[in-house]
Enzyme design. Structure first.
Site, PDB file in Angstrom:
ATOM      1  NE  ARG A 244      12.877  14.946  20.383  1.00  0.00           N
ATOM      2  CZ  ARG A 244      11.913  15.809  20.056  1.00  0.00           C
ATOM      3  NH1 ARG A 244      12.207  17.003  19.593  1.00  0.00           N
ATOM      4  NH2 ARG A 244      10.634  15.474  20.220  1.00  0.00           N
ATOM      5  CD  GLU A 273      16.233  19.525  24.945  1.00  0.00           C
ATOM      6  OE1 GLU A 273      16.669  19.336  23.800  1.00  0.00           O
ATOM      7  OE2 GLU A 273      15.029  19.581  25.226  1.00  0.00           O
ATOM      8  CG  HIS A 291      12.952  21.284  22.924  1.00  0.00           C
ATOM      9  ND1 HIS A 291      13.361  19.983  23.166  1.00  0.00           N
ATOM     10  CD2 HIS A 291      12.104  21.214  21.868  1.00  0.00           C
ATOM     11  CE1 HIS A 291      12.765  19.174  22.304  1.00  0.00           C
ATOM     12  NE2 HIS A 291      11.987  19.908  21.501  1.00  0.00           N
TER      13      HIS A 291
HETATM   14  P1  NAP Z   1       8.746  13.373   9.534  1.00  0.00           P
HETATM   15  O1  NAP Z   1       7.674  13.996   8.705  1.00  0.00           O
HETATM   16  O2  NAP Z   1       8.629  11.940   9.919  1.00  0.00           O
HETATM   17  O3  NAP Z   1      10.129  13.646   8.794  1.00  0.00           O
HETATM   18  C1  NAP Z   1      11.329  13.070   9.196  1.00  0.00           C
HETATM   19  C2  NAP Z   1      12.157  12.837   7.956  1.00  0.00           C
HETATM   20  O4  NAP Z   1      13.454  12.364   8.355  1.00  0.00           O
HETATM   21  C3  NAP Z   1      11.570  11.796   6.998  1.00  0.00           C
HETATM   22  O5  NAP Z   1      11.565  12.345   5.694  1.00  0.00           O
HETATM   23  C4  NAP Z   1      12.560  10.647   7.076  1.00  0.00           C
HETATM   24  O6  NAP Z   1      12.736   9.974   5.844  1.00  0.00           O
HETATM   25  C5  NAP Z   1      13.839  11.368   7.433  1.00  0.00           C
HETATM   26  N1  NAP Z   1      14.883  10.517   8.001  1.00  0.00           N
HETATM   27  C6  NAP Z   1      14.755   9.449   8.817  1.00  0.00           C
HETATM   28  N2  NAP Z   1      15.969   8.931   9.112  1.00  0.00           N
HETATM   29  C7  NAP Z   1      16.876   9.681   8.447  1.00  0.00           C
HETATM   30  C8  NAP Z   1      18.283   9.634   8.321  1.00  0.00           C
HETATM   31  N3  NAP Z   1      19.020   8.688   8.939  1.00  0.00           N
HETATM   32  N4  NAP Z   1      18.896  10.553   7.532  1.00  0.00           N
HETATM   33  C9  NAP Z   1      18.165  11.504   6.879  1.00  0.00           C
HETATM   34  N5  NAP Z   1      16.817  11.593   6.957  1.00  0.00           N
HETATM   35  C10 NAP Z   1      16.189  10.694   7.735  1.00  0.00           C
HETATM   36  O7  NAP Z   1       8.899  14.157  10.933  1.00  0.00           O
HETATM   37  P2  NAP Z   1       8.581  15.687  11.233  1.00  0.00           P
HETATM   38  O8  NAP Z   1       7.175  15.824  11.676  1.00  0.00           O
HETATM   39  O9  NAP Z   1       9.051  16.513  10.115  1.00  0.00           O
HETATM   40  O10 NAP Z   1       9.507  15.898  12.536  1.00  0.00           O
HETATM   41  C11 NAP Z   1      10.906  15.719  12.457  1.00  0.00           C
HETATM   42  C12 NAP Z   1      11.541  15.785  13.829  1.00  0.00           C
HETATM   43  O11 NAP Z   1      11.559  17.136  14.284  1.00  0.00           O
HETATM   44  C13 NAP Z   1      10.781  15.043  14.928  1.00  0.00           C
HETATM   45  O12 NAP Z   1      11.133  13.666  14.955  1.00  0.00           O
HETATM   46  C14 NAP Z   1      11.212  15.764  16.190  1.00  0.00           C
HETATM   47  O13 NAP Z   1      12.293  15.091  16.779  1.00  0.00           O
HETATM   48  C15 NAP Z   1      11.664  17.130  15.693  1.00  0.00           C
HETATM   49  N6  NAP Z   1      10.821  18.228  16.204  1.00  0.00           N
HETATM   50  C16 NAP Z   1      11.363  19.169  17.031  1.00  0.00           C
HETATM   51  C17 NAP Z   1      10.592  20.224  17.484  1.00  0.00           C
HETATM   52  C18 NAP Z   1      11.156  21.286  18.391  1.00  0.00           C
HETATM   53  O14 NAP Z   1      10.437  21.796  19.232  1.00  0.00           O
HETATM   54  N7  NAP Z   1      12.408  21.663  18.260  1.00  0.00           N
HETATM   55  C19 NAP Z   1       9.247  20.334  17.116  1.00  0.00           C
HETATM   56  C20 NAP Z   1       8.712  19.357  16.276  1.00  0.00           C
HETATM   57  C21 NAP Z   1       9.516  18.300  15.822  1.00  0.00           C
HETATM   58  P3  NAP Z   1      11.657   8.885   5.303  1.00  0.00           P
HETATM   59  O15 NAP Z   1      10.501   9.682   4.818  1.00  0.00           O
HETATM   60  O16 NAP Z   1      12.390   8.212   4.215  1.00  0.00           O
HETATM   61  O17 NAP Z   1      11.324   8.020   6.493  1.00  0.00           O
END
Ligand code: NAP
Length: 326
Positions: A244, A273, A291
């Site tokens: 993000r 954005e 995005h």
């Molecule tokens: P996820 O499985 O929940 O993974 C997020 C990870 O970030 C978790 O391992 C979490 O740790 C960690 N985290 C939380 N706070 C943190 C911090 N302060 N420092 C370091 N790590 C931290 O989520 P996901 O499905 O992989 O998605 C991740 C993000 O990608 C989404 O939230 C979204 O914003 C973004 N995204 C963007 C697009 C795009 O189109 N560009 C598409 C999809 C997703 P814990 O396991 O310890 O909680």
């Protein structure tokens, strides 16, 4: 046979044909916006009035104003995205409204795009393409668009080792990269199998040739990467952000790219954005995408179908398949 849907489901955008077919199988009334890119705020506030379910986009802000406009009938907000920073989840919980997202179905598509940005920035693909199109005379030379060697021992630093972070790590493993990541509760056995070393953020920034962001946007991660963190990354390093925009201080990033504090950046997301910091637009060493992380055809269908299934389940009195916990 499911229980008949109670109340109207409103979709804040025009869904794909496949998602539309799924909506037609629902027992209750459905309203859909006409534009695939979504509705204006005023249109959404008007159309959500009296709805029992809302299927929405990450560009829809779901806050107290919208919940007030919807009224007491609203039971579920189903985001067609895994990130849910556009939704006031606590305000929904306080009103007994379920919030859902679309985890898992977009991991590979988003990691594909993050890795595309890693390669494009490291090997200066977009810059070199613009050079060829410029018509400037050229011939092979040893110093033409020299960049970072990715698969000869470069280190990838993953900030946010969750579903997409791990999918990124699988790609990096295939490229023989060394992989480091910030600590995460959800990494588990796969992280060990991929040989990922865990480092605190300051050490990861110093160690990595490429830093790729995959954490959610939360109050803790807003401006997680600012001027000091970019300085720690150092000259020649690359930042990739498909998470993000507000996780990165965009003004500090533009300054760091301009003065060589870091080498390059690949961005799929922006702080404000769809606006992009004007200094970034003028720089050759940044790749800018609108995005499109999850924009694979089948992926987008899976996201829409999961959002619709979440809404269907809650309206039928069943547990939501992928709830967001407040
Ligand atoms: P996820 O499985 O929940 O993974 C997020 C990870 O970030 C978790 O391992 C979490 O740790 C960690 N985290 C939380 N706070 C943190 C911090 N302060 N420092 C370091 N790590 C931290 O989520 P996901 O499905 O992989 O998605 C991740 C993000 O990608 C989404 O939230 C979204 O914003 C973004 N995204 C963007 C697009 C795009 O189109 N560009 C598409 C999809 C997703 P814990 O396991 O310890 O909680």
């Amino acid at each position: 046979m499911s229980t008949p849907t109670q109340g109207r489901l409103h979709v804040s955008f025009r869904p794909s044909d496949r998602a539309h077919q799924a909506l037609e199988t629902l027992p209750g009334p459905v309203t859909c916006a006409a534009d695939p890119s979504g509705q204006t705020r005023a249109e959404l506030l008007s159309d959500v009035r009296g709805a029992a379910a809302l299927v929405c986009l990450l560009t829809d802000r779901v806050d107290a104003e919208l919940l007030d406009a919807a009224g007491p009938s609203l039971r579920i907000v189903a985001n067609m995205a895994v990130g849910h920073d556009n939704i006031d989840v606590a305000a929904c919980a306080a009103r007994g409204i379920t919030v859902t997202n679309t985890p898992g179905v977009l991991d590979e598509a988003t990691a594909d795009l993050a890795f595309a940005l890693l390669l494009a920035t490291s090997r200066r693909v977009v810059e070199a393409d613009a050079f060829v199109r410029s018509g400037e005379p050229w011939s092979w030379r040893p110093d033409l668009f020299v960049g970072l060697d990715v698969s000869s021992g470069a280190t990838l630093g993953i900030v946010g080792l969750g579903r997409i972070g791990l999918a990124m790590a699988r790609r990096a493993r295939a490229f023989d990269m060394r992989i480091v990541a910030t600590p995460s509760r959800s990494a588990g056995e796969e992280a060990a199998r991929l040989g990922i070393e865990t480092l605190p953020l300051p050490d990861l920034l110093v160690t990595s040739d490429v830093v790729s962001l995959h954490c959610p946007l939360t109050p803790e991660t807003r401006h997680l990467i600012g001027a000091e963190e970019l300085r720690q990354m150092g000259p020649g390093s690359v930042l990739v952000n498909t998470a993000r925009g507000p996780i990165v201080d965009e003004a500090a990033l533009a300054a760091a790219l301009a003065d060589g504090t870091i080498g390059a950046a690949g961005l799929d997301v922006f702080e404000d954005e769809p606006a992009v910091h004007p200094d970034l637009l003028a720089l050759p060493n940044v790749v800018l995408l609108p995005h499109i992380g999850s924009a694979g055809r089948a992926t987008r269908d899976r996201m829409a179908m999961l959002a619709i299934d979440n809404a269907r389940a809650v309206l039928a009195g069943e547990p939501a398949p992928t709830p967001v916990h407040p």
